[in-house]
Design an enzyme around this catalytic site. Structure first.
Site, mmCIF file in Angstrom:
data_model
loop_
_atom_site.group_PDB
_atom_site.id
_atom_site.type_symbol
_atom_site.label_atom_id
_atom_site.label_comp_id
_atom_site.label_asym_id
_atom_site.label_seq_id
_atom_site.Cartn_x
_atom_site.Cartn_y
_atom_site.Cartn_z
ATOM 1 N N LYS A 1 -122.195 -2.488 11.480
ATOM 2 C CA LYS A 1 -122.453 -3.678 12.300
ATOM 3 C C LYS A 1 -123.949 -3.987 12.383
ATOM 4 O O LYS A 1 -124.335 -5.125 12.632
ATOM 5 C CB LYS A 1 -121.791 -3.556 13.673
ATOM 6 C CG LYS A 1 -122.294 -2.417 14.548
ATOM 7 C CD LYS A 1 -123.508 -2.764 15.367
ATOM 8 C CE LYS A 1 -124.185 -1.521 15.881
ATOM 9 N NZ LYS A 1 -125.433 -1.758 16.601
ATOM 10 N N ASN B 1 -131.919 -5.460 15.877
ATOM 11 C CA ASN B 1 -131.794 -5.896 14.474
ATOM 12 C C ASN B 1 -131.735 -7.418 14.390
ATOM 13 O O ASN B 1 -132.338 -8.029 13.508
ATOM 14 C CB ASN B 1 -130.534 -5.277 13.849
ATOM 15 C CG ASN B 1 -130.721 -3.807 13.560
ATOM 16 O OD1 ASN B 1 -131.472 -3.432 12.668
ATOM 17 N ND2 ASN B 1 -130.054 -2.954 14.334
ATOM 18 N N SER C 1 -134.823 11.212 22.163
ATOM 19 C CA SER C 1 -135.271 10.671 23.453
ATOM 20 C C SER C 1 -135.867 9.284 23.267
ATOM 21 O O SER C 1 -136.828 8.928 23.931
ATOM 22 C CB SER C 1 -136.313 11.600 24.055
ATOM 23 O OG SER C 1 -137.360 11.764 23.108
ATOM 24 N N GLY C 2 -135.285 8.519 22.335
ATOM 25 C CA GLY C 2 -135.716 7.131 22.159
ATOM 26 C C GLY C 2 -135.040 6.262 23.207
ATOM 27 O O GLY C 2 -134.672 6.728 24.301
ATOM 28 N N ASN C 3 -134.846 5.003 22.875
ATOM 29 C CA ASN C 3 -134.280 4.032 23.795
ATOM 30 C C ASN C 3 -132.850 4.424 24.200
ATOM 31 O O ASN C 3 -132.522 4.514 25.389
ATOM 32 C CB ASN C 3 -134.317 2.667 23.076
ATOM 33 C CG ASN C 3 -133.966 1.497 23.945
ATOM 34 O OD1 ASN C 3 -133.171 0.653 23.545
ATOM 35 N ND2 ASN C 3 -134.538 1.387 25.122
ATOM 36 N N TRP C 4 -132.008 4.738 23.227
ATOM 37 C CA TRP C 4 -130.621 5.123 23.527
ATOM 38 C C TRP C 4 -130.553 6.558 24.035
ATOM 39 O O TRP C 4 -129.832 6.872 24.975
ATOM 40 C CB TRP C 4 -129.758 4.908 22.287
ATOM 41 C CG TRP C 4 -128.265 5.134 22.417
ATOM 42 C CD1 TRP C 4 -127.462 5.679 21.452
ATOM 43 C CD2 TRP C 4 -127.382 4.779 23.510
ATOM 44 N NE1 TRP C 4 -126.156 5.696 21.879
ATOM 45 C CE2 TRP C 4 -126.075 5.149 23.132
ATOM 46 C CE3 TRP C 4 -127.569 4.221 24.760
ATOM 47 C CZ2 TRP C 4 -124.972 4.973 23.972
ATOM 48 C CZ3 TRP C 4 -126.460 4.037 25.598
ATOM 49 C CH2 TRP C 4 -125.190 4.410 25.201
ATOM 50 N N ALA D 1 -128.876 -0.158 24.891
ATOM 51 C CA ALA D 1 -129.350 0.925 25.760
ATOM 52 C C ALA D 1 -129.880 0.435 27.102
ATOM 53 O O ALA D 1 -129.589 1.026 28.148
ATOM 54 C CB ALA D 1 -130.434 1.721 25.023
ATOM 55 N N LYS E 1 -136.936 2.104 16.363
ATOM 56 C CA LYS E 1 -136.673 1.971 14.930
ATOM 57 C C LYS E 1 -135.483 1.047 14.661
ATOM 58 O O LYS E 1 -134.453 1.137 15.335
ATOM 59 C CB LYS E 1 -136.360 3.339 14.309
ATOM 60 C CG LYS E 1 -137.474 4.344 14.468
ATOM 61 C CD LYS E 1 -138.601 4.074 13.495
ATOM 62 C CE LYS E 1 -139.765 5.013 13.733
ATOM 63 N NZ LYS E 1 -141.041 4.513 13.321
ATOM 64 N N LYS F 1 -126.314 5.634 14.517
ATOM 65 C CA LYS F 1 -125.696 4.585 13.698
ATOM 66 C C LYS F 1 -126.469 4.450 12.390
ATOM 67 O O LYS F 1 -127.616 4.003 12.400
ATOM 68 C CB LYS F 1 -125.662 3.280 14.487
ATOM 69 C CG LYS F 1 -124.729 3.373 15.708
ATOM 70 C CD LYS F 1 -124.766 2.167 16.613
ATOM 71 C CE LYS F 1 -123.731 2.327 17.731
ATOM 72 N NZ LYS F 1 -123.825 1.271 18.766
HETATM 73 N N1 LIG Z 1 -131.142 1.508 21.358
HETATM 74 C C1 LIG Z 1 -129.882 1.128 21.474
HETATM 75 O O1 LIG Z 1 -129.551 0.150 22.180
HETATM 76 C C2 LIG Z 1 -128.823 1.898 20.758
HETATM 77 C C3 LIG Z 1 -129.118 2.731 19.697
HETATM 78 N N2 LIG Z 1 -128.108 3.410 19.052
HETATM 79 C C4 LIG Z 1 -128.390 4.290 17.935
HETATM 80 O O2 LIG Z 1 -128.949 5.501 18.422
HETATM 81 C C5 LIG Z 1 -129.831 6.072 17.437
HETATM 82 C C6 LIG Z 1 -131.159 6.385 18.112
HETATM 83 O O3 LIG Z 1 -131.696 5.187 18.597
HETATM 84 P P1 LIG Z 1 -132.752 5.098 19.794
HETATM 85 O O4 LIG Z 1 -132.556 6.201 20.773
HETATM 86 O O5 LIG Z 1 -132.673 3.694 20.296
HETATM 87 O O6 LIG Z 1 -134.140 5.399 19.049
HETATM 88 P P2 LIG Z 1 -135.416 4.447 18.970
HETATM 89 O O7 LIG Z 1 -135.146 3.267 18.118
HETATM 90 O O8 LIG Z 1 -135.927 4.208 20.346
HETATM 91 O O9 LIG Z 1 -136.437 5.344 18.113
HETATM 92 C C7 LIG Z 1 -137.491 6.003 18.636
HETATM 93 C C8 LIG Z 1 -137.290 7.487 18.601
HETATM 94 O O10 LIG Z 1 -137.584 8.011 17.316
HETATM 95 C C9 LIG Z 1 -138.442 9.130 17.464
HETATM 96 N N3 LIG Z 1 -139.265 9.316 16.275
HETATM 97 C C10 LIG Z 1 -140.214 8.491 15.799
HETATM 98 N N4 LIG Z 1 -140.763 9.021 14.688
HETATM 99 C C11 LIG Z 1 -140.137 10.210 14.470
HETATM 100 C C12 LIG Z 1 -140.235 11.217 13.455
HETATM 101 N N5 LIG Z 1 -141.087 11.111 12.446
HETATM 102 N N6 LIG Z 1 -139.401 12.258 13.535
HETATM 103 C C13 LIG Z 1 -138.521 12.361 14.545
HETATM 104 N N7 LIG Z 1 -138.359 11.450 15.524
HETATM 105 C C14 LIG Z 1 -139.184 10.389 15.471
HETATM 106 C C15 LIG Z 1 -139.275 8.782 18.662
HETATM 107 O O11 LIG Z 1 -139.843 9.920 19.207
HETATM 108 C C16 LIG Z 1 -138.220 8.168 19.574
HETATM 109 O O12 LIG Z 1 -137.554 9.172 20.299
HETATM 110 C C17 LIG Z 1 -129.924 5.032 16.312
HETATM 111 O O13 LIG Z 1 -129.098 5.411 15.247
HETATM 112 C C18 LIG Z 1 -129.408 3.740 16.945
HETATM 113 O O14 LIG Z 1 -128.770 2.876 16.032
HETATM 114 C C19 LIG Z 1 -126.811 3.303 19.451
HETATM 115 C C20 LIG Z 1 -126.472 2.518 20.520
HETATM 116 C C21 LIG Z 1 -127.443 1.745 21.248
HETATM 117 O O1 LIG Z 2 -126.209 -0.277 18.590
HETATM 118 C C1 LIG Z 2 -126.633 -1.026 19.435
HETATM 119 C C2 LIG Z 2 -125.808 -1.578 20.524
HETATM 120 O O2 LIG Z 2 -124.547 -0.980 20.578
HETATM 121 C C3 LIG Z 2 -128.074 -1.438 19.394
HETATM 122 O O3 LIG Z 2 -128.290 -2.326 18.356
HETATM 123 P P1 LIG Z 2 -129.774 -2.631 17.888
HETATM 124 O O4 LIG Z 2 -130.289 -1.394 17.219
HETATM 125 O O5 LIG Z 2 -129.686 -3.814 16.963
HETATM 126 O O6 LIG Z 2 -130.547 -2.965 19.142
#
Ligand SMILES: NC(=O)C1=CN([C@@H]2O[C@H](COP(=O)(O)OP(=O)(O)OC[C@H]3O[C@@H](n4cnc5c(N)ncnc54)[C@H](O)[C@@H]3O)[C@@H](O)[C@H]2O)C=CC1
Ligand SMILES: O=C(CO)COP(=O)(O)O
Length: 353
Positions: free
Chosen positions: A206, A271, A12-15, A155, A297, A121
């Site tokens: 990437k 990144n 439940s992070g950003n994505w 996201a 993260k 990713k």
């Molecule tokens: N944010 C974006 O724009 C995009 C992200 N992704 C990928 O999606 C995946 C998840 O990314 P996001 O949802 O953006 O996450 P995020 O970067 O927002 O990370 C925060 C999440 O990590 C959790 N967290 C923090 N510490 C923790 C712990 N010790 N144990 C378990 N969870 C913990 C938090 O509760 C929160 O849900 C990544 O691999 C990212 O590369 C893919 C496409 C787009």
């Molecule tokens: O994977 C992503 C977009 O597709 C998000 O990239 P960043 O983690 O660098 O924001």
């Protein structure tokens, strides 16, 4: 698949929150899905209140996706096993460093005929000096098939409803339709391909290149240099897949998970942003991640480390000079300004004429 397909979002992070908007809306609208979607939320306190309570009362993830309402049928659950136990489809979307621990907790606690899809990713280091794909870790630990979804999907822009594309990599065609139905929206167009390993590897690699693009921005070297780094990054991505995942298709790099994700991340991603600040501020990446991302993260620096672990073990660092230099810059073995010298004589430039 069950008559009414139950869906759980693990993360439940950003994505995770942005994709919950689409998945929740589709589960509510389409008859094949159970309306209620569970979302595992790693519990934390926000101004003295539990994040799960805030999400369930206000339908907003105020920490990771502020300003966007989640569908009311998406229910935040702080217990991972409780969230996942009835799911027919498990959507994994957590920062990649946490996945092995999540799998351990879920072992034996999910439906045996469930399927998974990873939106994560990154890689994990494997015994014997290599790396593991996250989808392979999920399949190996939980003994269920795991597809992947990767694309040019910042996201916040997806949550805004701006048009974009994504790629689902799914080796077993029979799951393609239900997965597309779950994710496709008017503004979020899904292409399903069978080349799942290449899709996943593109999504992970990437993020390394995006760090390089950020260094170039921080050094103020301009758009031509950044384009060169992006192109050499793409060529290293293609070579990486060629060497370690032979049989993958070149056409996969032209899907959203390939060139498009590379471009969006090198211009608009976290990144890139943190890597630029690494050059201009002189602070460490860890400190900048804390300062700039409010709990989100970075995936690029740990992925560069995982890739380097394998390249070093296999004596292949010099075949991937960009990936290698980016890892060394992130870990202070090189200065950002050394980046260009590391790629000046790139294997891509060693033509025999
Ligand atoms: N944010 C974006 O724009 C995009 C992200 N992704 C990928 O999606 C995946 C998840 O990314 P996001 O949802 O953006 O996450 P995020 O970067 O927002 O990370 C925060 C999440 O990590 C959790 N967290 C923090 N510490 C923790 C712990 N010790 N144990 C378990 N969870 C913990 C938090 O509760 C929160 O849900 C990544 O691999 C990212 O590369 C893919 C496409 C787009
Ligand atoms: O994977 C992503 C977009 O597709 C998000 O990239 P960043 O983690 O660098 O924001």
């Amino acid at each position: 698949m069950a008559e009414k397909v139950n869906v759980c979002i693990v993360g439940s992070g950003n994505w995770g929150s942005a994709i919950a908007k689409i998945v929740g809306a589709n589960a509510a609208a389409l008859p094949e899905f159970e309306e209620r979607v569970t979302m595992f939320v790693y519990e934390e306190m926000i101004d003295g209140k539990k994040l799960t309570e805030i999400i369930n009362e206000t339908h907003e993830n105020v920490k990771y996706l502020k300003g966007h309402k989640l569908p009311t049928n998406v229910v935040a659950v702080p217990d991972l096993v409780e969230a996942a136990k009835n799911a027919d489809i498990l959507i994994f979307v957590v920062p990649h460093q946490f996945i092995p621990n999540f799998c351990k907790q879920l072992l034996g606690k999910i439906k045996p005929n469930a399927i998974a899809i990873s939106l994560i990713k990154g890689f994990d280091k494997a015994e014997g000096g290599g790396i593991d794909l996250i989808s392979h870790i999920i399949t190996r630990h939980l003994k269920i098939p795991c597809a992947v979804l990767m694309g040019a999907n910042l996201a916040n822009e997806v949550a805004e409803g701006n048009f974009c594309e994504t790629t689902i990599g799914c080796t077993d065609k029979k799951y393609g339709k239900v997965l597309r139905d779950l994710f496709q929206a008017n503004h979020f167009r899904v292409v399903v391909v069978e080349d799942a390993e290449a899709v996943e590897v593109c999504g992970a690699l990437k993020n390394i290149v995006a760090c390089g693009a950020g260094f170039v921005d921080g050094l103020k070297l301009g758009d031509n240099t950044k384009a060169a780094v992006i192109r050499l990054g793409l060529m290293e991505m293609i070579r990486f897949v060629d060497v370690f995942y032979p049989g993958s298709k070149l056409s996969t790099f032209f899907e959203s998970c390939g060139v498009a994700d590379l471009i969006t991340t090198c211009y608009g991603g976290r990144n890139r942003r943190v890597s630029e600040a690494f050059v201009t501020s002189g602070k460490t990446i860890e400190d900048l991640e804390k300062e700039m991302l409010n709990g989100q993260k970075l995936q690029g620096p740990p992925t560069a480390e995982e890739v380097n672990y394998m390249l070093k073990n296999k004596g292949l660092e010099d075949k991937f000079p960009l990936f290698t230099a980016i890892h060394k810059i992130c870990t202070n073995q090189l200065k950002p300004k050394d980046l260009i010298d590391c790629i000046r004589n790139h294997p891509e430039h060693m033509q025999t004429l």
